[in-house]
Design a protein around this motif. Structure first.
Motif, mmCIF file in Angstrom:
data_model
loop_
_atom_site.group_PDB
_atom_site.id
_atom_site.type_symbol
_atom_site.label_atom_id
_atom_site.label_comp_id
_atom_site.label_asym_id
_atom_site.label_seq_id
_atom_site.Cartn_x
_atom_site.Cartn_y
_atom_site.Cartn_z
ATOM 1 N N GLY A 251 0.761 -1.237 0.000
ATOM 2 C CA GLY A 251 0.000 0.000 0.000
ATOM 3 C C GLY A 251 0.793 1.289 0.000
ATOM 4 N N ALA A 252 2.122 1.224 0.029
ATOM 5 C CA ALA A 252 2.926 2.442 -0.008
ATOM 6 C C ALA A 252 2.809 3.116 -1.367
ATOM 7 C CB ALA A 252 4.385 2.123 0.293
ATOM 8 N N VAL A 253 2.973 4.435 -1.383
ATOM 9 C CA VAL A 253 2.792 5.222 -2.601
ATOM 10 C C VAL A 253 4.000 6.139 -2.781
ATOM 11 C CG1 VAL A 253 1.349 6.941 -3.764
ATOM 12 C CG2 VAL A 253 0.283 5.168 -2.358
ATOM 13 N N LEU A 254 4.507 6.222 -4.011
ATOM 14 C CA LEU A 254 5.581 7.152 -4.324
ATOM 15 C C LEU A 254 5.014 8.556 -4.475
ATOM 16 C CD1 LEU A 254 7.392 4.912 -6.926
ATOM 17 C CD2 LEU A 254 8.422 5.713 -4.797
ATOM 18 N N VAL A 255 5.641 9.528 -3.798
ATOM 19 C CA VAL A 255 5.156 10.908 -3.845
ATOM 20 C C VAL A 255 6.337 11.868 -3.980
ATOM 21 C CG1 VAL A 255 3.103 10.414 -2.447
ATOM 22 C CG2 VAL A 255 5.216 11.165 -1.321
ATOM 23 N N THR A 256 6.036 13.062 -4.470
ATOM 24 C CA THR A 256 7.029 14.131 -4.469
ATOM 25 C C THR A 256 6.995 14.836 -3.112
ATOM 26 O OG1 THR A 256 5.428 15.664 -5.418
ATOM 27 C CG2 THR A 256 6.854 14.477 -6.956
ATOM 28 N N GLU A 257 7.851 15.837 -2.948
ATOM 29 C CA GLU A 257 7.960 16.509 -1.657
ATOM 30 C C GLU A 257 6.647 17.149 -1.223
ATOM 31 O OE1 GLU A 257 11.598 18.646 0.666
ATOM 32 O OE2 GLU A 257 11.502 18.756 -1.517
ATOM 33 N N ASP A 258 5.823 17.619 -2.173
ATOM 34 C CA ASP A 258 4.547 18.250 -1.820
ATOM 35 C C ASP A 258 3.401 17.249 -1.724
ATOM 36 O OD1 ASP A 258 4.020 17.586 -4.441
ATOM 37 O OD2 ASP A 258 3.764 19.649 -5.155
ATOM 38 N N GLY A 259 3.729 15.950 -1.817
ATOM 39 C CA GLY A 259 2.715 14.917 -1.651
ATOM 40 C C GLY A 259 2.017 14.473 -2.919
ATOM 41 N N THR A 260 2.430 14.978 -4.078
ATOM 42 C CA THR A 260 1.810 14.577 -5.345
ATOM 43 C C THR A 260 2.183 13.138 -5.684
ATOM 44 O OG1 THR A 260 1.942 16.850 -6.167
ATOM 45 C CG2 THR A 260 1.620 15.091 -7.804
ATOM 46 N N GLN A 290 13.698 17.428 -8.322
ATOM 47 C CA GLN A 290 12.725 17.068 -7.295
ATOM 48 C C GLN A 290 13.220 15.873 -6.468
ATOM 49 O OE1 GLN A 290 8.485 17.381 -8.187
ATOM 50 N NE2 GLN A 290 9.016 17.691 -10.341
ATOM 51 N N HIS A 291 12.649 15.727 -5.274
ATOM 52 C CA HIS A 291 12.936 14.582 -4.415
ATOM 53 C C HIS A 291 11.724 13.647 -4.436
ATOM 54 C CE1 HIS A 291 16.557 16.425 -2.779
ATOM 55 N NE2 HIS A 291 15.869 17.557 -2.671
ATOM 56 N N VAL A 292 11.985 12.355 -4.328
ATOM 57 C CA VAL A 292 10.910 11.369 -4.340
ATOM 58 C C VAL A 292 10.941 10.595 -3.027
ATOM 59 C CG1 VAL A 292 9.945 9.347 -5.510
ATOM 60 C CG2 VAL A 292 11.010 11.178 -6.855
ATOM 61 N N TYR A 293 9.750 10.341 -2.497
ATOM 62 C CA TYR A 293 9.618 9.642 -1.219
ATOM 63 C C TYR A 293 8.639 8.482 -1.369
ATOM 64 C CZ TYR A 293 11.677 13.961 0.551
ATOM 65 O OH TYR A 293 12.502 15.033 0.761
ATOM 66 N N LEU A 294 8.787 7.512 -0.478
ATOM 67 C CA LEU A 294 7.826 6.427 -0.391
ATOM 68 C C LEU A 294 6.961 6.691 0.835
ATOM 69 C CD1 LEU A 294 7.160 3.808 -1.924
ATOM 70 C CD2 LEU A 294 8.638 2.586 -0.318
ATOM 71 N N ASP A 295 5.690 6.980 0.590
ATOM 72 C CA ASP A 295 4.742 7.275 1.663
ATOM 73 C C ASP A 295 4.197 5.951 2.202
ATOM 74 O OD1 ASP A 295 2.482 7.878 3.202
ATOM 75 O OD2 ASP A 295 1.983 9.633 1.999
ATOM 76 N N ILE A 296 4.544 5.636 3.459
ATOM 77 C CA ILE A 296 4.178 4.340 4.038
ATOM 78 C C ILE A 296 3.070 4.475 5.092
ATOM 79 C CG2 ILE A 296 6.452 3.349 3.618
ATOM 80 C CD1 ILE A 296 7.086 3.848 6.595
ATOM 81 N N ARG A 324 7.606 8.737 5.755
ATOM 82 C CA ARG A 324 8.173 8.942 4.420
ATOM 83 C C ARG A 324 9.619 8.447 4.377
ATOM 84 N NH1 ARG A 324 6.786 14.674 1.484
ATOM 85 N NH2 ARG A 324 4.566 14.343 1.148
ATOM 86 N N LEU A 325 9.918 7.673 3.342
ATOM 87 C CA LEU A 325 11.280 7.176 3.150
ATOM 88 C C LEU A 325 11.841 7.786 1.868
ATOM 89 C CD1 LEU A 325 10.659 3.371 3.842
ATOM 90 C CD2 LEU A 325 10.970 5.231 5.497
ATOM 91 N N PRO A 326 12.987 8.470 1.912
ATOM 92 C CA PRO A 326 13.581 9.029 0.693
ATOM 93 C C PRO A 326 14.133 7.909 -0.187
ATOM 94 C CG PRO A 326 15.057 9.336 2.563
ATOM 95 C CD PRO A 326 13.789 8.755 3.125
ATOM 96 N N VAL A 327 13.768 7.923 -1.459
ATOM 97 C CA VAL A 327 14.151 6.824 -2.349
ATOM 98 C C VAL A 327 14.656 7.354 -3.695
ATOM 99 C CG1 VAL A 327 12.638 5.068 -1.336
ATOM 100 C CG2 VAL A 327 11.746 6.594 -3.118
ATOM 101 N N ALA A 328 15.418 6.491 -4.376
ATOM 102 C CA ALA A 328 15.892 6.766 -5.735
ATOM 103 C C ALA A 328 16.130 5.434 -6.418
ATOM 104 C CB ALA A 328 17.183 7.585 -5.702
ATOM 105 N N PRO A 329 16.060 5.385 -7.754
ATOM 106 C CA PRO A 329 16.299 4.120 -8.461
ATOM 107 C C PRO A 329 17.783 3.802 -8.582
ATOM 108 C CG PRO A 329 15.725 5.870 -10.010
ATOM 109 C CD PRO A 329 15.620 6.465 -8.645
ATOM 110 N N GLY A 330 18.090 2.504 -8.656
ATOM 111 C CA GLY A 330 19.476 2.065 -8.832
ATOM 112 C C GLY A 330 19.531 0.684 -9.445
ATOM 113 N N SER A 331 20.704 0.307 -9.917
ATOM 114 C CA SER A 331 20.895 -0.981 -10.574
ATOM 115 C C SER A 331 20.533 -2.127 -9.633
ATOM 116 C CB SER A 331 22.353 -1.108 -11.023
ATOM 117 O OG SER A 331 22.614 -2.410 -11.497
ATOM 118 N N HIS A 332 19.791 -3.102 -10.160
ATOM 119 C CA HIS A 332 19.270 -4.165 -9.298
ATOM 120 C C HIS A 332 19.489 -5.567 -9.864
ATOM 121 C CE1 HIS A 332 16.848 -5.946 -6.184
ATOM 122 N NE2 HIS A 332 15.913 -6.359 -7.022
ATOM 123 N N PHE A 333 19.234 -5.753 -11.164
ATOM 124 C CA PHE A 333 19.252 -7.118 -11.704
ATOM 125 C C PHE A 333 19.606 -7.078 -13.189
ATOM 126 C CE2 PHE A 333 17.512 -11.078 -13.360
ATOM 127 C CZ PHE A 333 17.784 -11.992 -12.358
#
Length: 525
Positions: A251-260, A290-296, A324-333
């Motif tokens: 149920g977590a949602v990715l949001v920008t700093e203003d909650g979008t 912009q910064h991206v967060y995971l809204d938990i 809110r957890l600050p997140v960014a994409p990175g190499s995984h697989f």
């Protein structure tokens, strides 16, 4: 320089889930050796948070699992291979005993992750599935399996008369060189996440197994397809660890700093869209400042459900209570790798590859979440069954001697390589960036034959990382379309007419050859 010679029936290079599954199932009279560059528990498998995908629910089916796999892989998968693996998935779960989480009535708890259309992720310890599977397999290792830690394997030993791999060379901490001769040599070294400056991968995952196989003459395939996980914990410009996709499934949602909401209107599955779509969307936002967060905040009892992630956040001073957890994409697989069939046979006799180091065609252009542990378990079991049925006579081994060529290679700087790969061969690619990276890598002449015995372990690491980086860059430059984990901003759309095929790279006597191989394509449903 000290040389040590050893003989084995089965030599396994690597110690992840695929390697341990294989080792537990080899015939007891076989002499099995596992070599790992660090320690047994330092692997991507041990870090795996998500789970194992399997259609075990009565309302689910292997066919539905297959369709999701093909969709996530952008129909680049080998459909026959994918079907065979997902059909066996449900039978692999009880093989591991009662380690998976269950509800109060004893039923398996089934999680949901990105691009799955059904709850089919079995997990253990909430978000510690890899660790629990690994410990289960380690406890099962029989007495015929012997383990050597802290050995860096850097070169395959070839019998060029019989055109067969007969073992591998490894370097110990004290600088001694070990020659391991074997009837069957298996590369289970994982992928190559550490080629990038942002990654979820363990420090040991540098792509050396793929580079060794390529330098020995094995085919590699689909190297342009690198999956970037959307949610790495991100703090002070650094990736700190993985935030499992299961968190978004809960149920977590990715949001920008203003909650979008980041993914609203981007894809029908929104936050559970295929990983390449989420990662590319996030990349565009981060690139614009912009910064991206995971809204938990919608997840009840987060600390109980995700204890490993909670501990990771606490270690890095991030309070779960803030929501809110600050997140960014990175190499995984890596979806590509050493070209194999389902049991792991490469294009070189006596040489096999299993797990992430291999490319069976299962994942296509983008791996479906939690299909990686599944593939490792499947391939380990399938190869063990094959080896147990086929006794191979060990060829006469050549005398141990130093390489006749004493030229020391020019080694790429690892930090510069990682930064360049992230910038030029990362989430968004273009001809300009790819060409820039290729020219830099070409300047090291990595395909030339060198005296690898005389190199230190850090030098060998940099050299083999450079080889694997070159394979990814070359393949990404050749594929003039966007598909799955490969996104070209100068060719932003899929092109089925010209590109529903694999890019195969092969080296023969120092000459690099690239060819296209049309697959039995997974047709769009």
């Amino acid at each position: 320089m000290v040389f040590i010679v050893k003989y084995h029936d089965v030599l396994i290079i690597g110690s992840g889930v695929a390697a341990l599954q294989l080792a537990t199932m080899i015939y007891m009279k076989s002499n099995v050796k596992i070599i790992t560059k660090s320690s047994l528990r330092k692997s991507n498998s041990y870090l795996a948070q998500g789970g194992v995908a399997a259609a075990v629910d009565p309302d689910d089916s292997p066919e539905k699992h297959l369709i999701d796999t093909l969709e996530a892989g952008r129909f680049h998968s080998n459909e026959d291979a994918a079907r065979e693996i997902v059909q066996e998935a449900a039978d692999l779960i009880p093989d591991l005993g009662h380690i998976f989480d269950r509800d109060g009535e004893g039923r398996l708890q089934l999680g949901l992750e990105g691009a799955h259309t059904a709850n089919r992720i079995v997990h253990s310890g909430g978000d510690a599935t890899g660790q629990h599977v690994m410990e289960t397999l380690l406890a099962r290792l029989p007495l015929n399996v012997h383990i050597e830690e802290n050995i860096f394997v850097y070169e395959l030993i070839m019998d060029h008369v019989q055109k067969r791999c007969i073992g591998a060379k490894g370097k110990a901490v004290d600088g001694s060189i070990h020659h391991y001769y074997a009837r069957h040599t298996i590369i289970a070294t994982g992928g190559c996440g550490q080629l990038y400056s942002f990654t979820s991968n363990a420090q040991t995952v540098t792509g050396d197994g793929i580079a060794m196989a390529y330098l020995a003459g094995a085919d590699v395939a689909d190297m342009e397809f690198v999956q970037f996980h959307p949610t790495l914990l991100y703090q002070n410009g650094e990736a700190k660890g993985l935030i499992s996709e299961a968190v978004r499934g809960a149920g977590a949602v990715l949001v920008t700093e203003d909650g979008t909401p980041v993914m609203h209107g981007i894809h029908p599955l929104e936050d559970l869209a295929p990983r390449h779509i989420v990662s590319q969307t996030m990349f565009d936002l981060i690139k614009s400042g912009q910064h991206v967060y995971l809204d938990i905040t919608k997840i009840d009892q987060f600390e109980t459900r995700f204890p490993s992630i909670t501990a990771l956040c606490a270690k890095n001073g991030i309070r779960i209570s803030e929501g809110r957890l600050p997140v960014a994409p990175g190499s995984h697989f890596l979806m590509g790798g050493i070209k194999t069939d389902l049991k792991g046979q490469t294009t070189i006799d006596g040489l096999y590859a299993i797990g992430e180091a291999a490319c069976t065609g299962f994942h296509g252009a983008n791996r479906l979440a939690s299909n990686s542990l599944l593939e490792g378990l499947f391939q380990g079991k399938r190869l063990a069954e094959w080896i147990n049925r086929h006794h191979v006579h060990l060829p006469t081994t050549p005398p141990v001697k130093r390489a006749s060529i004493h030229k020391k290679p020019h080694i790429p700087d690892i930090h510069t390589l990682q930064e360049g790969m992230m910038k030029n061969v990362g989430i968004v690619r273009s001809k300009t960036g790819l060409t820039r990276q290729k020219q830099w890598l070409d300047s090291f002449q990595l395909n030339e034959i060198h005296d690898l015995d005389g190199c230190t372990v850090p030098e060998l690491t940099g050299l083999l990382m450079g080889v694997t980086a070159s394979l990814i860059t070359e393949s990404a430059l050749k594929r003039t379309e966007s598909r799955g984990g490969h996104f070209r901003e100068d060719f932003p759309f899929e092109d089925d007419q010209h590109w529903l095929k694999k890019t195969i790279i092969h080296m023969n006597k120092g000459e690099v050859r690239i060819r296209d191989e049309y697959i039995k394509a997974a047709l769009k449903h």
